[in-house]
Design a protein around this motif. Sequence first.
Motif, PDB file in Angstrom:
ATOM      1  N   TRP A   1      -7.466   7.472  -4.169  1.00 26.13           N
ATOM      2  CA  TRP A   1      -8.673   7.399  -4.986  1.00 26.13           C
ATOM      3  C   TRP A   1      -9.045   8.735  -5.628  1.00 26.13           C
ATOM      4  O   TRP A   1     -10.040   8.815  -6.353  1.00 26.13           O
TER       5      TRP A   1
ATOM      6  N   SER B   1      -7.635  -6.286   2.164  1.00 29.20           N
ATOM      7  CA  SER B   1      -7.958  -5.211   3.099  1.00 29.20           C
ATOM      8  C   SER B   1      -7.065  -3.992   2.883  1.00 29.20           C
ATOM      9  O   SER B   1      -7.399  -2.887   3.303  1.00 29.20           O
ATOM     10  N   GLN B   2      -5.949  -4.170   2.188  1.00 26.77           N
ATOM     11  CA  GLN B   2      -5.062  -3.035   1.914  1.00 26.77           C
ATOM     12  C   GLN B   2      -5.643  -2.046   0.925  1.00 26.77           C
ATOM     13  O   GLN B   2      -5.098  -0.958   0.746  1.00 26.77           O
TER      14      GLN B   2
ATOM     15  N   SER C   1       0.838  -1.166   0.000  1.00 24.09           N
ATOM     16  CA  SER C   1       0.000   0.000   0.000  1.00 24.09           C
ATOM     17  C   SER C   1       0.875   1.217   0.000  1.00 24.09           C
ATOM     18  O   SER C   1       2.031   1.172   0.348  1.00 24.09           O
TER      19      SER C   1
ATOM     20  N   THR D   1       0.808  -1.331  -3.626  1.00 20.19           N
ATOM     21  CA  THR D   1      -0.428  -1.643  -2.912  1.00 20.19           C
ATOM     22  C   THR D   1      -1.407  -2.387  -3.818  1.00 20.19           C
ATOM     23  O   THR D   1      -2.019  -3.377  -3.426  1.00 20.19           O
TER      24      THR D   1
ATOM     25  N   GLY E   1      -3.373   7.192   8.176  1.00 15.88           N
ATOM     26  CA  GLY E   1      -3.243   6.403   6.956  1.00 15.88           C
ATOM     27  C   GLY E   1      -2.057   5.478   6.927  1.00 15.88           C
ATOM     28  O   GLY E   1      -1.708   4.945   5.908  1.00 15.88           O
TER      29      GLY E   1
ATOM     30  N   SER F   1      -4.489  -4.370   8.318  1.00 18.94           N
ATOM     31  CA  SER F   1      -5.886  -4.038   8.131  1.00 18.94           C
ATOM     32  C   SER F   1      -6.649  -3.932   9.415  1.00 18.94           C
ATOM     33  O   SER F   1      -7.732  -3.391   9.460  1.00 18.94           O
TER      34      SER F   1
ATOM     35  N   LYS G   1      -7.891  -0.053   1.102  1.00 25.20           N
ATOM     36  CA  LYS G   1      -8.249   1.241   1.682  1.00 25.20           C
ATOM     37  C   LYS G   1      -7.078   2.215   1.687  1.00 25.20           C
ATOM     38  O   LYS G   1      -7.263   3.411   1.899  1.00 25.20           O
ATOM     39  N   HIS G   2      -5.861   1.722   1.436  1.00 25.41           N
ATOM     40  CA  HIS G   2      -4.696   2.592   1.444  1.00 25.41           C
ATOM     41  C   HIS G   2      -4.342   3.116   0.054  1.00 25.41           C
ATOM     42  O   HIS G   2      -3.348   3.818  -0.103  1.00 25.41           O
TER      43      HIS G   2
END
Length: 520
Positions: free
Chosen positions: A450, A443-444, A5, A191, A30, A14, A446-447
Amino acid sequence: MPHKSSPSGGAGASGAPVPDGGTPADVSAGTPTPRRSEGPRGKPRNGLDRYFEISARRSTVSRELRGGLTTFFTMAYIVVLNPIILTSIAGPDGTPGADVEGTVLPFGSIAAVTALLAGVLTLLMGIVGRYPFALATGLGINALVAVFAATQLSWPEVMGLVVLEGLLITVLVLTGFRRAVFAAIPAQLKTAIAVGIGFFLAIIGLADAGVIRPGNPLISFGVGGQLAGWPMLVFVVGLLLSSLLVVRKVKGALLIGIVVTTVLAIVVEAVAEVGPRFGPDGENERGWALQVPALPDDVVGSPDFSLLGNFSLFGGFERIGIVAALLIVFSIMIADFFDTVGTVTAVGAEGGMLDEDRNLPKSQPVLLVDSLAAAAGGAGSVSSNTTYIESTAGVADGARTGLASIVTGLLFLVAVFFTPLVAVVPSEAAAPALVIVGALMISQIKHLAWDDMSLVIPAFLTIALMPFTYSITNGIGAGVISFVLLRVAVGRRREIHPLMWVVAVLFLVYFALEPLQQLF
């Protein structure tokens, strides 16, 4: 045969439930932290602890032993699957497994040498690399080698080219190039690679269990759209059991799940006599995918090592010419090179073993052993050996050091003489572990960044193409090429590492290999 990530820390960050009972770590600003945090790093208790840095990595001997067992059971299938792949593609005369000269490699010798090399190389990784990475014949690469043997080269000639590509990668490691490429990949792509491999593991597990199968137009669900057949039920029970053990933080959850599910499979086969999915009587959609979980008549087998050294280093150049042979070497080398980049990054991330730049500390010995393994696989005539993504199963079950690899390697050496016993564990029993590890790794996601489409699109292509093309290399290639192109398009050329340009060009050549081979 394959990160991370964008923030620092490990893939095991995570905060999700951990198989070994660790307390989820907090994530602040983060920055992910490892799933398991047990206070300050302990001082070495003895020479073994000091050498493998067991306490320093907040592990224990029991976790390493358990993790090594788990890794072995999730990848032991290769002892049976590699001979099947290398003897399945029909040669020019229509004989399965025949090369252009009509020669077929002996099934038993492939199995014995596959186990032998996996054992020796994994031991070497544990002792020299000191990380929980296991090695064996690379899936995908072995199929590519089988195609070349069936269409262009003899077995010794194609294995000679495998030896050459392994030696070339070794040179790249010794010159520092391979490690430099490893470090040059941007955090966003690292990531995305880890997330993509999570999905890749999940789809491997689901395919091994028969939950997803080739269909029309792409894939189908189970048998006729239903979860039908005893093997499917065994997989579902194994998945639910393993999931329950994981969320309850039972130590050795994945290993317990594999063992219990295997016992269930043996009982089911003894009662229902399901049989294999593919047999002499044709296809049995409700059969076991690979190994039939029945106790063997003979537990111990006499190994056949006749394939060792059966290669011709430059015979391929004489048969098909220098340019065509070099293109084959290049195609195998690219797959080997970047599969390992993805695997090392993903396994390191799962164990929280990466530094703040999402790189694996002291990775040079790891990359060197992996490179030598490629050449060793060709020299053993069983195709290139590489670091296995299934190592994440052992890491998820507690492994953090090379001691786990020593356990896995020793088990493979034992399997050389007990290949009938290794075949008892069906893929339906090992598949649940792969699915759960995939869940831990994604689960990574989210890092990832976006808010910038020039970063989102390369990450998406990396994640999507790995499972959908069944190739870690394809996913990395698409991500690298699109990253370079899109960062230039938005005026962020200076953020592109010079080596990323080199890698992008190499991947463009890799994806254009088919027309290049036709041209030459």
